[in-house]
Motif scaffolding. Structure first.
Motif, PDB file in Angstrom:
ATOM      1  N   GLN A  49     106.171  34.265 -34.308  1.00 16.94           N
ATOM      2  CA  GLN A  49     106.584  32.996 -33.646  1.00 16.94           C
ATOM      3  C   GLN A  49     105.291  32.007 -33.867  1.00 16.94           C
ATOM      4  O   GLN A  49     105.562  30.650 -33.953  1.00 16.94           O
ATOM      5  CB  GLN A  49     106.547  33.363 -32.098  1.00 16.94           C
ATOM      6  CG  GLN A  49     107.463  34.224 -31.534  1.00 16.94           C
ATOM      7  CD  GLN A  49     107.402  34.845 -30.176  1.00 16.94           C
ATOM      8  OE1 GLN A  49     106.747  34.156 -29.403  1.00 16.94           O
ATOM      9  NE2 GLN A  49     108.007  35.831 -29.890  1.00 16.94           N
ATOM     10  N   ILE A  50     104.082  32.326 -34.221  1.00 12.87           N
ATOM     11  CA  ILE A  50     103.110  31.509 -34.533  1.00 12.87           C
ATOM     12  C   ILE A  50     103.321  30.863 -35.851  1.00 12.87           C
ATOM     13  O   ILE A  50     103.192  29.527 -36.094  1.00 12.87           O
ATOM     14  CB  ILE A  50     101.780  32.343 -34.615  1.00 12.87           C
ATOM     15  CG1 ILE A  50     101.449  32.702 -33.297  1.00 12.87           C
ATOM     16  CG2 ILE A  50     100.682  31.405 -35.339  1.00 12.87           C
ATOM     17  CD1 ILE A  50      99.914  33.842 -33.087  1.00 12.87           C
ATOM     18  N   LEU A  51     103.961  31.609 -36.943  1.00 12.65           N
ATOM     19  CA  LEU A  51     104.163  31.007 -38.195  1.00 12.65           C
ATOM     20  C   LEU A  51     105.349  30.023 -37.927  1.00 12.65           C
ATOM     21  O   LEU A  51     105.551  28.859 -38.454  1.00 12.65           O
ATOM     22  CB  LEU A  51     104.565  32.130 -39.103  1.00 12.65           C
ATOM     23  CG  LEU A  51     103.605  33.121 -39.464  1.00 12.65           C
ATOM     24  CD1 LEU A  51     104.107  34.048 -40.511  1.00 12.65           C
ATOM     25  CD2 LEU A  51     102.640  32.143 -40.645  1.00 12.65           C
ATOM     26  N   ALA A  52     106.133  30.433 -36.994  1.00  3.55           N
ATOM     27  CA  ALA A  52     107.308  29.364 -36.736  1.00  3.55           C
ATOM     28  C   ALA A  52     106.940  28.154 -36.178  1.00  3.55           C
ATOM     29  O   ALA A  52     107.608  27.071 -36.407  1.00  3.55           O
ATOM     30  CB  ALA A  52     108.386  29.993 -35.945  1.00  3.55           C
TER      31      ALA A  52
ATOM     32  N   GLN B 192     107.489  24.463 -37.924  1.00  2.00           N
ATOM     33  CA  GLN B 192     108.175  23.585 -37.255  1.00  2.00           C
ATOM     34  C   GLN B 192     107.027  22.296 -37.310  1.00  2.00           C
ATOM     35  O   GLN B 192     107.685  21.041 -37.473  1.00  2.00           O
ATOM     36  CB  GLN B 192     108.206  23.860 -35.690  1.00  2.00           C
ATOM     37  CG  GLN B 192     109.000  22.738 -34.856  1.00  2.00           C
ATOM     38  CD  GLN B 192     109.402  23.236 -33.536  1.00  2.00           C
ATOM     39  OE1 GLN B 192     110.475  23.588 -33.100  1.00  2.00           O
ATOM     40  NE2 GLN B 192     108.225  23.447 -32.746  1.00  2.00           N
ATOM     41  N   ARG B 193     105.847  22.435 -37.215  1.00  2.00           N
ATOM     42  CA  ARG B 193     104.942  21.215 -37.221  1.00  2.00           C
ATOM     43  C   ARG B 193     105.134  20.527 -38.585  1.00  2.00           C
ATOM     44  O   ARG B 193     105.114  19.368 -38.776  1.00  2.00           O
ATOM     45  CB  ARG B 193     103.535  21.533 -36.883  1.00  2.00           C
ATOM     46  CG  ARG B 193     103.259  21.937 -35.525  1.00  2.00           C
ATOM     47  CD  ARG B 193     101.827  22.167 -35.183  1.00  2.00           C
ATOM     48  NE  ARG B 193     100.997  21.105 -35.642  1.00  2.00           N
ATOM     49  CZ  ARG B 193     100.742  20.212 -34.897  1.00  2.00           C
ATOM     50  NH1 ARG B 193     101.078  20.090 -33.851  1.00  2.00           N
ATOM     51  NH2 ARG B 193      99.702  19.239 -35.361  1.00  2.00           N
ATOM     52  N   LYS B 194     105.170  21.444 -39.784  1.00  2.00           N
ATOM     53  CA  LYS B 194     105.051  20.716 -41.233  1.00  2.00           C
ATOM     54  C   LYS B 194     106.643  20.140 -41.458  1.00  2.00           C
ATOM     55  O   LYS B 194     106.540  19.332 -42.118  1.00  2.00           O
ATOM     56  CB  LYS B 194     105.236  22.123 -42.114  1.00  2.00           C
ATOM     57  CG  LYS B 194     103.689  22.479 -42.403  1.00  2.00           C
ATOM     58  CD  LYS B 194     103.702  23.756 -43.205  1.00  2.00           C
ATOM     59  CE  LYS B 194     104.153  24.891 -42.597  1.00  2.00           C
ATOM     60  NZ  LYS B 194     103.800  26.050 -43.948  1.00  2.00           N
ATOM     61  N   SER B 195     107.619  20.661 -40.786  1.00  2.00           N
ATOM     62  CA  SER B 195     108.783  19.992 -40.930  1.00  2.00           C
ATOM     63  C   SER B 195     108.961  18.806 -40.029  1.00  2.00           C
ATOM     64  O   SER B 195     110.042  17.972 -40.022  1.00  2.00           O
ATOM     65  CB  SER B 195     109.714  20.919 -40.718  1.00  2.00           C
ATOM     66  OG  SER B 195     110.010  21.275 -39.309  1.00  2.00           O
ATOM     67  N   GLY B 196     107.887  18.518 -39.187  1.00  2.00           N
ATOM     68  CA  GLY B 196     107.978  17.168 -38.170  1.00  2.00           C
ATOM     69  C   GLY B 196     108.930  17.275 -37.186  1.00  2.00           C
ATOM     70  O   GLY B 196     109.407  16.293 -36.450  1.00  2.00           O
TER      71      GLY B 196
END
Length: 251
Positions: A212-215, A219-223
């Motif tokens: 979940q932390i990686l998700a 999500q942040r990287k994909s904007g």
């Protein structure tokens, strides 16, 4: 890996020797990096090289190693073999630790088959389960034994570390039995927070939380992390009645 457990009273932030818990958590990482350097025939390493291998910054590494009294040699760096021995001695893997694994499902099977424990100072002395269909099954050169034999095994083999790989339901009962038998360190893979008394150390491994932390970072990287704007509502008596926005990620 997360340290999530219910403890009475709360865990100290430093070990008895005075090494911060955060530093203790990084020592195995340094040991792994040093072992890799040694295996590649590297005799000395600068703090920058070792920090890069361990994935930390060099200032943090030097601060961590200073707690061990190891400062390296200016212009030369650290003696890889000596520093590896220092860290291994500090975290206790220069001696043999007897370990039991409780709960021989898929994860228990995988851990039982892992060959890396023996080379790191850990000796699996028993695989335990309460399911009669599993008792007697052979995994490698070991046979699954009845959980009812726990107390006898702990006393005979002087077990100090227990690994819990059961479902959430029976995990607390297993933990209580381990503690009552004399086990003082527990690695918990069950998806539940366990309560232990003072004097018992527990580490929790929750793969779903790590994912979940990686998700979140993906999500942040994909904007896509930004929340949608809350639409404006008509003002009421000079005040704007906005809906409450709640939420969060439970750990």
């Amino acid at each position: 890996m997360t340290r999530a457990s219910s403890r009475r009273p709360g865990p100290p932030t430093r070990t008895e020797r005075g090494i911060p818990e955060a530093t203790v958590a990084r020592l195995p990482v340094y040991l792994r990096a040093l072992t890799a350097l040694s295996d590649n025939g590297i005799a000395t390493a600068s703090s920058e090289d070792l920090a890069t291998a361990a994935g930390v910054n060099s200032a943090k590494l030097r601060k961590d190693l200073s707690y061990l009294g190891s400062y390296g040699t200016r212009g030369v760096g650290y003696d890889v073999e000596y520093l590896r021995y220092q860290i291994a001695r500090e975290i206790g893997v220069t001696q043999d630790w007897a370990v039991v694994i409780v709960g021989i499902g898929n994860l228990g099977h995988a851990l039982a088959n892992y060959s890396g424990f023996g080379t790191r100072g850990f000796r699996i002395v028993a695989l335990l389960d309460a399911d009669p269909d599993l008792v007697g099954e052979r995994i490698g050169d070991m046979e699954v034994r009845d959980f009812a034999q726990l107390e006898e095994i702990v006393e005979t083999d002087r077990v100090s570390i227990g690994v819990i790989t059961t479902p959430a339901g029976p995990a607390q009962e297993v933990c209580d039995r381990l503690v009552a038998a004399g086990v003082t360190s527990i690695l918990n893979f069950a998806p539940v927070v366990l309560s232990v008394p003072d004097g018992v150390d527990i580490r929790k491994v929750d793969l779903s939380i790590e994912l979940q932390i990686l998700a979140y970072h993906e999500q942040r990287k994909s904007g896509e992390a930004a929340l949608p704007q809350v639409p404006e509502l008509p003002a009421m008596n000079g005040l704007t009645d906005l809906p409450s926005v709640g939420g969060g990620v439970g750990a």
